[in-house]
Motif scaffolding. Structure first.
Motif, short mmCIF file in Angstrom:
data_model
loop_
_atom_site.label_atom_id
_atom_site.label_comp_id
_atom_site.label_asym_id
_atom_site.label_seq_id
_atom_site.Cartn_x
_atom_site.Cartn_y
_atom_site.Cartn_z
N ALA A 77 0.84 -1.21 0.00
CA ALA A 77 0.00 0.00 0.00
C ALA A 77 0.87 1.26 0.00
O ALA A 77 0.55 2.24 -0.69
CB ALA A 77 -0.93 -0.01 1.21
N TYR A 78 1.95 1.24 0.76
CA TYR A 78 2.86 2.39 0.78
C TYR A 78 3.46 2.62 -0.61
O TYR A 78 3.53 3.75 -1.10
CB TYR A 78 3.99 2.17 1.77
N VAL A 79 3.92 1.55 -1.24
CA VAL A 79 4.55 1.67 -2.56
C VAL A 79 3.55 2.20 -3.58
O VAL A 79 3.89 3.05 -4.41
CB VAL A 79 5.12 0.31 -3.01
N GLU A 80 2.32 1.72 -3.51
CA GLU A 80 1.31 2.18 -4.45
C GLU A 80 0.96 3.66 -4.22
O GLU A 80 0.63 4.38 -5.16
CB GLU A 80 0.05 1.33 -4.33
N ALA A 81 1.09 4.11 -2.96
CA ALA A 81 0.76 5.50 -2.63
C ALA A 81 1.83 6.47 -3.12
O ALA A 81 1.52 7.60 -3.50
CB ALA A 81 0.57 5.65 -1.13
N ALA A 82 3.10 6.04 -3.11
CA ALA A 82 4.19 6.94 -3.50
C ALA A 82 5.32 6.14 -4.14
O ALA A 82 6.41 6.03 -3.57
CB ALA A 82 4.70 7.71 -2.28
N PRO A 83 5.10 5.56 -5.32
CA PRO A 83 6.09 4.67 -5.91
C PRO A 83 7.44 5.33 -6.19
O PRO A 83 8.47 4.64 -6.23
CB PRO A 83 5.42 4.22 -7.21
N ASP A 84 7.46 6.65 -6.38
CA ASP A 84 8.73 7.33 -6.65
C ASP A 84 9.33 7.97 -5.42
O ASP A 84 10.33 8.71 -5.52
CB ASP A 84 8.52 8.41 -7.73
N ARG A 85 8.75 7.68 -4.23
CA ARG A 85 9.28 8.24 -2.99
C ARG A 85 9.43 7.15 -1.92
O ARG A 85 9.22 7.39 -0.74
CB ARG A 85 8.38 9.38 -2.50
#
Length: 252
Positions: free
Chosen positions: A239-247
């Motif tokens: 979920a974290y990766v999907e929320a901010a994949p470039d951060r």
């Protein structure tokens, strides 16, 4: 010195290049450095006994074997705002390595502007805020604000080292920061058993909508209730990766 609870294991020194190898220029965004405690003793507030024989040279060899080109030394909480070891490592680093390594420090109420200038010159680029009550040295909201103001003047970033619900106690202060890069360490050390319903996880997913907020995807294994596999960490991490994949950053 209070003992940290949990099945802590020594790191594997027989490291090898992963398959596939990491992308060119990959960075290990957090590793700690420890030295002889007789020369660089941990503070009386330390929550764990530092491991032996974990010097910067060990980390540099590990990064070479893993194929990592860069790294960030994160000043350990066991030393508090005493940067003697960190400065020793940075200021004695070979010039070629100094181009590839940076560090984060810990600011205290007595940290002088002169020391900040020395840290900046040595390669420190950020400050770690330990606002987890488990450390026993949680700053007040006013202290956090003062640290943020000093970091802003230096052009550094802030690493938020927090454990679960402690994050919500500083919600208003942290949400007010819009002009400094902010990084949440270790998935926020959230209670993984609550999954995506966890209010802290929802808070983090919301704050990651802001482009100055980043997250370090690491230590899911330590916060997991599982002995292996750590499947309970996967939904939160995803979920974290999907929320901010470039951060999203990563660390050993």
């Amino acid at each position: 010195m209070a003992a940290r609870k949990g099945p802590w294991k020594d790191w594997d020194r027989d490291t090898r290049m992963p398959t596939p190898p990491p992308p060119a220029g990959s960075c290990d965004c957090q590793f700690h450095v420890y030295e002889d405690p007789a020369k660089f003793p941990p503070g009386p507030f330390a929550t764990y006994q530092p491991p032996e024989h974990s010097a910067f040279a060990d980390a540099a060899r590990m990064h070479h074997k893993l194929g990592f080109a860069r790294g960030v030394i994160v000043h350990s909480s066991v030393y508090g705002a005493d940067h003697a070891l960190l400065l020793h490592v940075l200021e004695n680093m070979e010039p070629t390595l100094r181009k590839r390594y940076r560090a984060t420090g810990i600011l205290g109420e007595t940290t002088s502007d002169r020391e900040l200038a020395r840290l900046d010159a040595a390669g420190v680029v950020g400050v770690r805020l330990n606002i987890a009550k488990m450390f026993g040295v949680t700053p007040s909201s006013n202290e956090v604000r003062r640290t943020i103001d000093r970091v802003r003047e230096l052009g550094w970033h802030i690493r938020v080292h927090v454990r679960g619900n402690d994050l919500l106690d500083f919600s208003d202060v942290l949400k007010s920061v819009k002009d400094i890069p902010m990084v949440i360490d270790h998935l926020g050390h959230v209670d993984l058993s609550l999954g995506l319903k966890n209010p802290v996880v929802r808070w983090i997913l919301d704050i990651l909508k802001r482009d100055n907020w980043w997250l370090m995807a690491s230590n899911g294994n330590r916060d997991s209730a599982m002995e292996a596999g750590w499947d309970d960490a996967v939904p939160v991490g995803r979920a974290y990766v999907e929320a901010a994949p470039d951060r999203i950053i990563w660390a050993t």
